[in-house]
Structures are given as structure tokens and as C-alpha cells.
Design a protein around this motif. Structure first.
Motif, short mmCIF file in Angstrom:
data_model
loop_
_atom_site.label_atom_id
_atom_site.label_comp_id
_atom_site.label_asym_id
_atom_site.label_seq_id
_atom_site.Cartn_x
_atom_site.Cartn_y
_atom_site.Cartn_z
N PRO A 97 0.82 -1.22 0.00
CA PRO A 97 0.00 0.00 0.00
C PRO A 97 0.85 1.27 0.00
N PRO A 98 0.35 2.34 -0.64
CA PRO A 98 1.14 3.57 -0.79
C PRO A 98 1.50 4.27 0.52
N VAL A 99 0.84 3.91 1.62
CA VAL A 99 1.15 4.57 2.89
C VAL A 99 2.62 4.38 3.26
N PHE A 100 3.22 3.28 2.84
CA PHE A 100 4.62 3.02 3.19
C PHE A 100 5.60 3.86 2.37
N ALA A 101 5.09 4.54 1.33
CA ALA A 101 5.94 5.39 0.50
C ALA A 101 5.66 6.87 0.70
N ALA A 102 4.79 7.20 1.66
CA ALA A 102 4.45 8.60 1.91
C ALA A 102 5.63 9.33 2.54
N ILE A 103 6.11 10.40 1.89
CA ILE A 103 7.27 11.15 2.36
C ILE A 103 6.81 12.39 3.14
N HIS A 104 7.38 12.60 4.32
CA HIS A 104 7.04 13.77 5.13
C HIS A 104 7.52 15.04 4.43
#
Length: 543
Positions: free
Chosen positions: A383-390
Motif C-alpha cells: 500500500p502507498p502509505v509506506f511510500a508517503a514522504i514527510h
């Protein structure tokens, strides 16, 4: 068609293009990378596993076990260095497998790395909590004692489920009624640090590495004066007849167990996307960390087994046992928090080194895990949540927090000691796949630019595969033996873990793969010359 779909490969050009368009911040130089590796390698292996392997498997010949494990890791490390210089992206062995063997192998590698990093981080966190309890006791802070299978254990620093050995040599499980909150807090603090930023984490790690190297060199310098050569005889104890107990078999079994402690150098390659000049810096970081740590391991093992008879080293704190045996009265000083009224400066220093050392291992293992998930999520396999950059810290913050929670729960609830063989097994198999990737690229892409080349080429890679699979078998064999005799749980966990990975890929990764959909995961698909930014940072590309 489905078969062909499973073996879809990323082109090497697209992987190099990812390196040019990475959103991650390039801040790590060769010393940072070497320190990162040392920070992961010097930890549980030297402060916990060394004594257990010496007492149960290899005796004084544990020094040879370190050589065997070091050789296998060096062969794999050379292959890692070549691949990291060719494909300097986040994701490490996962990305290498995706570009050489295909998507299904990439998923298998990614799932192996979850085992390698996540479970290992939980294991180290439990060891960390043990040293914290001992350290706080020296300051008069005592954890309430609870009884687990007839033995005392500290409340809030013991997992909910504890593995208890039986007189027949098997294992039973007992509910302790408490959680290892200390381990969970340790993971939480490490995760918070990783959210704040890589360069900040690297600076903390550099300071920790300096502390524990000073501590270990002090132990070696002081301990060498108290060595009794008689403790080294016999150097290779006679085998007991049980598999892996002394003799040549014990040396190899010891090497397979210690293999767990060498996970750190692999973490260096996961940082390729955040290295200033990955083509040169990553090989230096990998090989430098391996050489330095193997030499320190051997020296510490030589002192420990020279000061204390090897059978007496079956302790979770073998270095502390050796320090106590030396009787360093000259290092005592007044200390009002203990009953004797005195504390040993060297002993206190060792505990500080162990705590900081294990903390740095947790830091690097959690770092490696989040970067693997970041890359898999970018590819659509998670899922894309693991690639979300702060937006401010430029780190995969959501993935870091979620993984930190999972790892903390595992450390709080589970008998992690049973999973040590699984970690080493997963690591060895992952390393062998990396060596296979080098062979594939040498055959399929002989003209590919390689800033670093494995000496010996394919021959060295084949030796790496054989060495790693041999050590993997040394960990797999005891699972089979236990499953047939007394305890099928380790083999059941291995099978269950593989099944969960397969379900996640079939239910999510297979259908969301960006490669299968033809989606370019980089921001700019018009970059001319996929290797244009090869070995350079994003700022260099913009120029």
C-alpha cells in the motif's frame, strides 16, 4: 501468461533512473555508511550471542566460526557492492532481484528482508531491555519480580509469552502476565528518531559507534592481561554426538548462528539512495564495516574464552561475566546504590556500551526495514502509505511509524529467542539471491558500467551462493530435527510466515504492480539517458 507475468523484470535503465529521481535526501558519505554498518553489526552478536555460541557449539574455536561467517559475508558483500554501485537505489537486494530475476523473486526477497530486519529488530530490543534492567538496578531502580516457570523475571521487561526449556531438551511456552514495555519503548524512540531525519539519525549513530568501539577496545586491552592460555585447550572441543555441538560441526553451526550478527552490512546497501556518491561510497561502507567488525569480534572472543572457560559463558551478558572474572579491584569506586557500596568502572562502562550498542542496532535494522517497504510501496507491491514522504523531514514517516508499532508489539508479546534461526536463515537465503543476481547481470549485461567489480566475477558469486546456502542449511536442519522430535513450532512459524507473504502478494501486490501496469514511478519520464545521473545526487542531476 500468468507465468510470464510473475517474472516481469525492471530494466536496469529504469532502476538507474529511479536513482536520479529519488525523493530521499542524499546526505550520507563513506564514513557515515561504514558507521551505519558497524552500528548494526556490533551489537547482539558481540554482547549476547558470542558467549552462547562458545558454550554450546564451538568452544574457543568460536574464533574460527567468526572467520567462516565473515568469509561467507565477504563473498556476499562483494556482490552487494557491485550491485549497489550499478543500481544505487533504495531497496537493496529487493531491487536487485526485481531487475534480474523478476517480480516474484523480488517479492520473495522483500519478504525475506522483513524477516531479516523486523524480527531481528525485535530480538535485539529484547536484549536491550535486559541490559536496561541491569543498568537501572545499579542505580537502585528495581523492577518488580515475577515468577515464570520457577524462575524470577522482571515485570515490564519480559515478553507476554516466554519460551521455557524442559529437562528433556524440548521447549514449552508460558504466559508471563506481563509485557516487555522496555523493549517497546526502545523501538518507539528509535522510530521517532528515524522520522525526524536520516542525517540526524546518522549523527546519533556515529556517536554511539564511537562509544561502543572505545568500550570494546578497552575490554580487549584490559582483558588480554588476564588471559589464561589453558582455557583455550582443547581449542576445538570433542563433539558430543549431537548435531552442531562442538567439533567441526559446532564451528559451522556457530557460524550459522553468528550470521545473524552480520545483518548490518546489508543495511548499508539499503542506504544507497541516500548516499552522496553511492558508486564509491557504498562499496567502501560495506567492505570496511565487514573487515573492522570481524577483527573486533575475533579479538573479543579470544579474550572472553581466554579469561573464562567456555562452558561458563552461557549467559546473556558474557562480556560482563568475563569482566567479573578478572576481578578488577583497581577499577572499583564508591557507589551508594548497590549493597556492597562499590561499583566497578569497567563493568559500568561495558553496560553503557551494551545499551548504546544494541540501541544502534535497533536504529539500523528499523531504518533498513522502512526503506525496503518504501521501495516496495513505490512499486505498487505494498500500500502507498509506506511510500508517503514527510514534507519537512523528507523521510517515509507513516511507514516508519506503522512498522515501529508492529516491531514493538512483537518485542512485547513474543518469545523472540525462538526466531533467531529464522532470522539467520532468511538472511543467508537473501544473500545467496544477491550473488545469483550478479551472475545474471554478468551474463545478460556484460557491458553494463560497473564502477565496482567483484574480484573473480562469476566464480566469486558462485562461491558466495554455496557458502550462504551451506550456512542456511545449518539453521534449517535443527528445525527439521526439532519438528520430528520435540518442538515443531519453529518449522510451523517458517511455513506460516511464507504462507502470509504469498497471500499478501496474491491479494494485493499482483494486482497493483506498477511495472505490470506500465506505470513509470519516476517524476520525469523524459530523462534522456537512463544512467545520466548514475552515481550522483539529485542536486547534481538538476545542474
Amino acid at each position: 501468461m500468468a507465468g510470464n507475468r510473475l517474472f516481469l523484470k525492471k530494466s536496469i535503465a529504469s532502476i538507474q533512473k529511479e536513482a536520479a529521481h529519488s525523493q530521499l535526501k542524499r546526505t550520507l558519505g563513506p564514513l557515515n555508511l561504514m558507521s551505519l554498518g558497524i552500528g548494526a553489526i556490533i551489537g547482539a552478536g558481540i554482547f549476547v550471542l558470542t558467549g552462547q555460541v562458545a558454550s554450546a557449539n564451538a568452544g574457543p574455536a568460536i574464533m574460527l566460526s567468526f572467520i567462516v561467517a565473515g568469509i561467507a559475508c565477504a563473498l556476499a558483500g562483494l556482490c552487494y557492492a557491485e550491485l549497489a554501485s550499478t543500481m544505487p537505489v533504495s531497496g537493496s537486494a529487493y531491487t536487485y532481484a526485481y531487475g534480474t530475476l523478476g517480480e516474484v523473486f523480488a517479492w520473495i526477497m522483500g519478504w525475506l528482508l522483513v524477516l531479516e530486519y523486523g524480527v531481528a529488530a525485535s530480538t535485539v530490543a529484547v536484549g536491550f531491555s535486559g541490559y536496561i534492567v541491569s543498568f537501572l538496578k545499579d542505580f537502585g531502580v528495581h523492577f518488580p519480580a515475577i515468577m515464570v516457570a520457577g524462575s524470577e523475571a522482571p515485570m515490564w521487561a519480559t515478553p507476554l509469552i516466554q519460551a521455557v526449556p524442559t529437562e528433556a531438551g524440548g521447549t514449552v511456552f508460558a504466559l508471563t502476565g506481563t509485557l516487555n514495555v522496555v523493549a517497546a519503548v526502545g523501538i518507539a524512540l528509535v522510530s521517532l528518531l528515524l522520522v525526524v531525519g536520516v542525517s540526524e539519525s546518522a549523527n546519533v549513530n556515529n556517536a554511539i559507534v564511537v562509544i561502543k568501539i572505545i568500550v570494546l577496545l578497552t575490554f580487549i586491552a584490559v582483558g588480554v592481561q588476564y588471559i589464561n592460555p589453558a582455557n583455550w585447550h582443547p581449542f576445538i572441543p570433542e563433539p558430543t554426538g549431537q548435531p552442531g555441538e562442538f567439533g567441526a560441526g559446532g564451528i559451522f553451526r556457530g557460524a550459522a548462528i553468528i550470521f545473524f550478527a552480520y545483518v548490518g552490512f546489508e543495511a548499508v546497501s539499503t542506504a544507497a539512495a541516500e548516499a552522496k556518491n553511492p558508486s564509491k561510497d557504498v562499496p567502501i561502507g560495506i567492505l570496511g564495516a565487514l573487515v573492522i567488525c570481524t577483527l573486533i569480534y575475533m579479538a573479543v572472543a579470544a579474550v572472553m574464552t581466554g579469561v573464562v572457560p567456555y562452558k561458563e559463558l552461557a549467559s546473556p551478558a558474557p562480556i560482563a561475566v568475563a569482566i567479573d572474572r578478572m576481578g578488577l579491584e583497581w577499577a572499583n569506586f564508591p557507589w551508594p546504590f548497590v549493597e556492597s557500596g562499590q561499583m566497578n568502572a569497567i563493568s559500568l562502562m561495558i553496560k553503557v556500551g551494551a545499551i548504546t550498542g544494541l540501541a544502534s542496532v535497533m536504529l539500523v535494522l528499523c531504518y533498513g526495514q522502512t526503506r525496503i517497504f518504501y521501495t516496495m510501496a513505490r512499486d505498487g507491491l505494498l500500500p502507498p502509505v509506506f511510500a508517503a514522504i514527510h514534507p519537512k523531514f523528507r523521510t517515509p514517516w507513516m511507514g516508519t511509524i506503522l512498522l515501529g508499532i508492529v516491531i514493538a508489539i512483537a518485542a512485547s508479546f513474543l518469545p523472540i529467542s525462538l526466531l533467531g534461526d529464522l532470522v539467520s536463515l532468511g538472511t543467508a537465503v537473501a544473500f545467496s539471491i544477491v550473488c545469483l543476481s550478479v551472475i545474471y547481470l554478468r551474463i545478460k549485461h556484460p557491458d553494463l558500467p560497473r564502477p565496482f567489480k567483484v574480484p573473480g566475477g562469476i566464480f566469486t558469486a558462485v562461491l558466495g551462493i554455496l557458502a550462504c546456502l551451506f550456512l542456511a542449511f545449518q539453521n534449517f536442519q535443527p528445525m527439521i530435527v526439532h519438528a520430528m522430535n520435540d518442538n515443531p513450532l519453529p518449522l510451523m512459524i517458517l511455513g506460516g510466515y511464507a504462507a502470509v507473504g504469498a497471500v499478501i502478494y496474491i491479494a494485493y501486490g499482483y494486482w497493483h504492480s506498477k511495472l505490470a501496469k506500465g506505470i513509470d514511478i519516476t517524476d520525469d519520464s523524459q530523462l534522456e539517458g537512463a544512467a545520466e545521473a548514475f552515481g550522483k545526487g539529485v542536486d547534481d542531476v538538476k545542474k
